[in-house]
Design a protein around this motif. Structure first.
Motif, PDB file in Angstrom:
ATOM      1  N   LEU A 160     -28.116  44.341  11.060  1.00 18.38           N
ATOM      2  CA  LEU A 160     -27.917  45.381  12.066  1.00 18.38           C
ATOM      3  C   LEU A 160     -29.144  45.521  12.961  1.00 18.38           C
ATOM      4  N   GLU A 161     -28.932  46.034  14.155  1.00 22.43           N
ATOM      5  CA  GLU A 161     -30.028  46.343  15.065  1.00 22.43           C
ATOM      6  C   GLU A 161     -30.192  47.856  15.119  1.00 22.43           C
ATOM      7  N   VAL A 162     -31.397  48.305  15.424  1.00 22.17           N
ATOM      8  CA  VAL A 162     -31.689  49.731  15.477  1.00 22.17           C
ATOM      9  C   VAL A 162     -32.257  50.084  16.843  1.00 22.17           C
ATOM     10  N   LEU A 163     -31.658  51.073  17.481  1.00 22.26           N
ATOM     11  CA  LEU A 163     -32.168  51.590  18.751  1.00 22.26           C
ATOM     12  C   LEU A 163     -32.660  53.014  18.531  1.00 22.26           C
ATOM     13  N   PHE A 164     -33.729  53.376  19.211  1.00 20.86           N
ATOM     14  CA  PHE A 164     -34.279  54.728  19.135  1.00 20.86           C
ATOM     15  C   PHE A 164     -33.645  55.591  20.213  1.00 20.86           C
ATOM     16  N   ALA A 165     -33.146  56.746  19.839  1.00 15.77           N
ATOM     17  CA  ALA A 165     -32.585  57.690  20.815  1.00 15.77           C
ATOM     18  C   ALA A 165     -33.740  58.440  21.468  1.00 15.77           C
ATOM     19  N   ALA A 166     -34.046  58.091  22.705  1.00 17.44           N
ATOM     20  CA  ALA A 166     -35.176  58.709  23.400  1.00 17.44           C
ATOM     21  C   ALA A 166     -35.036  60.229  23.458  1.00 17.44           C
ATOM     22  N   LYS A 167     -33.819  60.710  23.532  1.00 14.85           N
ATOM     23  CA  LYS A 167     -33.573  62.149  23.597  1.00 14.85           C
ATOM     24  C   LYS A 167     -34.104  62.882  22.353  1.00 14.85           C
ATOM     25  N   SER A 168     -34.152  62.181  21.206  1.00 11.22           N
ATOM     26  CA  SER A 168     -34.558  62.840  19.963  1.00 11.22           C
ATOM     27  C   SER A 168     -36.017  63.282  19.970  1.00 11.22           C
ATOM     28  N   LEU A 169     -36.883  62.522  20.612  1.00 10.87           N
ATOM     29  CA  LEU A 169     -38.295  62.886  20.720  1.00 10.87           C
ATOM     30  C   LEU A 169     -38.902  62.077  21.863  1.00 10.87           C
ATOM     31  N   PRO A 170     -38.703  62.552  23.104  1.00  9.75           N
ATOM     32  CA  PRO A 170     -39.116  61.767  24.272  1.00  9.75           C
ATOM     33  C   PRO A 170     -40.605  61.839  24.584  1.00  9.75           C
ATOM     34  N   HIS A 171     -41.418  61.716  23.578  1.00  5.00           N
ATOM     35  CA  HIS A 171     -42.868  61.690  23.768  1.00  5.00           C
ATOM     36  C   HIS A 171     -43.283  60.236  23.985  1.00  5.00           C
ATOM     37  N   PRO A 172     -44.095  59.953  24.998  1.00  3.78           N
ATOM     38  CA  PRO A 172     -44.459  58.555  25.289  1.00  3.78           C
ATOM     39  C   PRO A 172     -45.000  57.782  24.095  1.00  3.78           C
ATOM     40  N   ARG A 173     -45.785  58.428  23.259  1.00  2.00           N
ATOM     41  CA  ARG A 173     -46.353  57.724  22.090  1.00  2.00           C
ATOM     42  C   ARG A 173     -45.264  57.345  21.096  1.00  2.00           C
ATOM     43  N   VAL A 174     -44.306  58.235  20.885  1.00  2.00           N
ATOM     44  CA  VAL A 174     -43.219  57.956  19.944  1.00  2.00           C
ATOM     45  C   VAL A 174     -42.305  56.853  20.495  1.00  2.00           C
ATOM     46  N   VAL A 175     -42.013  56.904  21.779  1.00  5.70           N
ATOM     47  CA  VAL A 175     -41.189  55.860  22.393  1.00  5.70           C
ATOM     48  C   VAL A 175     -41.907  54.511  22.304  1.00  5.70           C
ATOM     49  N   ALA A 176     -43.224  54.496  22.492  1.00  2.93           N
ATOM     50  CA  ALA A 176     -43.993  53.253  22.356  1.00  2.93           C
ATOM     51  C   ALA A 176     -43.899  52.709  20.929  1.00  2.93           C
ATOM     52  N   LEU A 177     -43.956  53.596  19.950  1.00  6.33           N
ATOM     53  CA  LEU A 177     -43.796  53.163  18.553  1.00  6.33           C
ATOM     54  C   LEU A 177     -42.419  52.544  18.350  1.00  6.33           C
TER      55      LEU A 177
END
Length: 122
Positions: A45-62
Motif C-alpha cells: 500500500l501507499e500512504v499519503l499525508f492529509a495536509a488538512k490534518s496538520l498543515p504546518h510546513p515542518r510536518v508536511v516536510a516530514l
C-alpha cells in the motif's frame, strides 16, 4: 508516550505564559510516519499525508520525506508542497460540488502540484 526532553522544556517554558501554544514533537511524528509507511509498504500500500490534518510546513516536510505523497484539499494547502511532490487532490469543483454534501462519487486525481496548479489556475 513520554515527551522528549526538548518538548518537555517547551511545555515547561509555556507554563509561565497563559497564551495558547502548539508544541509539536517532530521526532515522534517522524517516527510514527515512518512506522506507518513501513507497515503499509510491506502490505503493498501507499500512504499519503492529509495536509488538512496538520498543515504546518515542518510536518508536511516530514510527510514528504517519509510517505508517498500528500493529500491536498485546495489551493491553500498546495503552497505547502514543492511543485514536484506527488499529491492527491479531491477536486469537487469538476462536478460542481462546493460547500455542499459531496456527490455519491467523488473524483480523486493523483498528479504533481505543478500539474494541479497549471490546470486549476492556482
Amino acid at each position: 508516550m513520554k515527551p522528549s526532553a526538548l518538548v518537555q522544556a517547551a511545555i515547561d517554558a509555556r507554563a509561565v505564559d497563559d497564551r495558547p501554544a502548539l508544541i509539536i514533537d517532530v521526532a515522534a511524528i517522524d517516527a510514527r510516519m515512518r512506522r506507518i509507511a513501513a507497515v503499509a509498504h510491506a502490505a503493498g500500500l501507499e500512504v499519503l499525508f492529509a495536509a488538512k490534518s496538520l498543515p504546518h510546513p515542518r510536518v508536511v516536510a516530514l510527510a514528504l520525506a517519509a510517505l508517498d505523497g500528500v493529500d491536498l484539499a485546495g489551493p491553500g494547502e498546495h503552497a505547502l508542497v514543492p511543485p514536484t511532490a506527488r499529491v492527491s487532490l479531491a477536486d469537487p469543483g469538476r462536478s460542481g460540488w462546493h460547500g455542499t454534501t459531496p456527490p455519491t462519487r467523488l473524483s480523486v486525481d493523483v498528479e504533481t502540484v505543478a500539474d494541479v496548479a497549471a490546470t486549476r489556475g492556482w
